[in-house]
Scaffold this motif. Sequence first.
Motif, PDB file in Angstrom:
ATOM      1  N   UNK A  78     -16.289  65.804  71.950  1.00  0.00           N
ATOM      2  CA  UNK A  78     -15.438  66.706  72.343  1.00  0.00           C
ATOM      3  C   UNK A  78     -15.943  67.395  73.668  1.00  0.00           C
ATOM      4  N   UNK A  79     -17.136  67.388  73.749  1.00  0.00           N
ATOM      5  CA  UNK A  79     -17.821  68.320  74.843  1.00  0.00           C
ATOM      6  C   UNK A  79     -17.603  67.036  76.342  1.00  0.00           C
ATOM      7  N   UNK A  80     -17.919  65.983  75.998  1.00  0.00           N
ATOM      8  CA  UNK A  80     -17.809  65.007  76.936  1.00  0.00           C
ATOM      9  C   UNK A  80     -16.364  64.972  77.610  1.00  0.00           C
ATOM     10  N   UNK A  81     -15.364  64.994  76.544  1.00  0.00           N
ATOM     11  CA  UNK A  81     -13.878  64.770  76.807  1.00  0.00           C
ATOM     12  C   UNK A  81     -13.722  65.983  77.692  1.00  0.00           C
ATOM     13  N   UNK A  82     -13.942  67.167  77.435  1.00  0.00           N
ATOM     14  CA  UNK A  82     -13.512  68.679  77.934  1.00  0.00           C
ATOM     15  C   UNK A  82     -14.125  68.330  79.432  1.00  0.00           C
ATOM     16  N   UNK A  83     -15.339  68.212  79.438  1.00  0.00           N
ATOM     17  CA  UNK A  83     -15.960  68.359  80.937  1.00  0.00           C
ATOM     18  C   UNK A  83     -15.388  67.090  81.993  1.00  0.00           C
ATOM     19  N   UNK A  84     -15.372  66.021  81.459  1.00  0.00           N
ATOM     20  CA  UNK A  84     -14.938  64.797  82.326  1.00  0.00           C
ATOM     21  C   UNK A  84     -13.643  64.567  82.222  1.00  0.00           C
ATOM     22  N   UNK A  99      -9.360  72.478  67.576  1.00  0.00           N
ATOM     23  CA  UNK A  99      -7.991  73.244  67.902  1.00  0.00           C
ATOM     24  C   UNK A  99      -8.202  74.629  67.968  1.00  0.00           C
ATOM     25  N   UNK A 100      -7.486  75.518  68.663  1.00  0.00           N
ATOM     26  CA  UNK A 100      -7.449  77.116  68.484  1.00  0.00           C
ATOM     27  C   UNK A 100      -7.569  77.500  66.876  1.00  0.00           C
ATOM     28  N   UNK A 101      -6.649  76.604  66.083  1.00  0.00           N
ATOM     29  CA  UNK A 101      -6.693  77.235  64.900  1.00  0.00           C
ATOM     30  C   UNK A 101      -7.947  76.907  63.866  1.00  0.00           C
ATOM     31  N   UNK A 102      -8.493  75.782  64.482  1.00  0.00           N
ATOM     32  CA  UNK A 102      -9.547  75.335  63.869  1.00  0.00           C
ATOM     33  C   UNK A 102     -10.946  74.835  64.748  1.00  0.00           C
ATOM     34  N   UNK A 103     -11.597  75.803  65.536  1.00  0.00           N
ATOM     35  CA  UNK A 103     -12.274  75.700  66.402  1.00  0.00           C
ATOM     36  C   UNK A 103     -13.846  74.907  65.915  1.00  0.00           C
ATOM     37  N   UNK A 105     -13.656  72.217  63.522  1.00  0.00           N
ATOM     38  CA  UNK A 105     -13.221  71.231  62.865  1.00  0.00           C
ATOM     39  C   UNK A 105     -14.141  69.906  63.116  1.00  0.00           C
ATOM     40  N   UNK A 106     -14.717  69.878  64.372  1.00  0.00           N
ATOM     41  CA  UNK A 106     -15.565  68.879  64.728  1.00  0.00           C
ATOM     42  C   UNK A 106     -16.718  68.659  63.769  1.00  0.00           C
ATOM     43  N   UNK A 107     -17.169  69.804  63.177  1.00  0.00           N
ATOM     44  CA  UNK A 107     -18.437  69.910  62.148  1.00  0.00           C
ATOM     45  C   UNK A 107     -17.482  69.776  60.755  1.00  0.00           C
ATOM     46  N   UNK A 108     -16.548  70.666  60.499  1.00  0.00           N
ATOM     47  CA  UNK A 108     -15.941  71.065  59.110  1.00  0.00           C
ATOM     48  C   UNK A 108     -15.317  69.557  58.762  1.00  0.00           C
ATOM     49  N   UNK A 109     -14.828  69.068  59.670  1.00  0.00           N
ATOM     50  CA  UNK A 109     -14.025  67.617  59.398  1.00  0.00           C
ATOM     51  C   UNK A 109     -14.717  66.393  59.571  1.00  0.00           C
ATOM     52  N   UNK A 110     -16.104  66.495  59.481  1.00  0.00           N
ATOM     53  CA  UNK A 110     -16.899  65.337  59.638  1.00  0.00           C
ATOM     54  C   UNK A 110     -17.212  65.009  58.058  1.00  0.00           C
ATOM     55  N   UNK A 111     -16.550  64.215  57.713  1.00  0.00           N
ATOM     56  CA  UNK A 111     -16.297  63.893  55.935  1.00  0.00           C
ATOM     57  C   UNK A 111     -16.724  62.319  55.913  1.00  0.00           C
ATOM     58  N   UNK A 112     -17.322  62.181  54.588  1.00  0.00           N
ATOM     59  CA  UNK A 112     -18.085  60.821  54.401  1.00  0.00           C
ATOM     60  C   UNK A 112     -16.915  59.703  54.160  1.00  0.00           C
ATOM     61  N   UNK A 113     -15.902  59.527  55.322  1.00  0.00           N
ATOM     62  CA  UNK A 113     -14.851  58.506  54.948  1.00  0.00           C
ATOM     63  C   UNK A 113     -15.243  57.839  56.151  1.00  0.00           C
TER      64      UNK A 113
END
Length: 186
Positions: A78-84, A99-103, A105-113
């Motif tokens: 996400x960081x690379x996408x944002x800046x570049x 997202x604004x509603x889930x700022x 989610x990069x960490x919260x959505x890191x699931x063992x799938x």
Amino acid sequence: MAAVSSPRRRAEFFVDPQRDRTYSGPATGDERTLLLDFLAAGRATVALKCRGLEDELTRRSVPPSTLSLLGLIRHLAEVERRWFRRVLAGQDAPPLFVSPAHPDRDFDGALPDPAVIAEAWRVWAVEQEFAAAFIAAAPDLDVVGQDEWRGTVSLRWVLLHLIREYARHSGHADLLRERIDGAVGL
């Protein structure tokens, strides 16, 4: 966990110093070369900390934190996408994991799938490829973009910011990996 038979530096446990390629680049040269080498080293260090892990990539640090190695990969993509893409290239490239509603989610959505894990690696690689192409096409480090947070920023500033970001998160990755299997050092 590595057993210590004689006093050694902790950094020697994870990677044999003779085979460590995370900091094998030049120590002299022009600014662009050195900045890109430090950024590459930061990326390589995070990737190294994740090497050989699958579901363990999602192991959290300590409650209540949702910090994990997979979360770091998603966050750094996400960081690379944002800046570049958004700031420097001016693209309409919405965030992929947050997202604004889930700022967080990069960490919260890191699931063992397996699909979530594969997507994180794929996106991180794609964003690094875009960054490499953008940097290669830039005539100099004074190329600028507009950011809602910082205002006008140069490619030079973005590279320095990313080096700082990777350095910070490499420290997190060190602790996460040690918690997972005891591996320490580079």
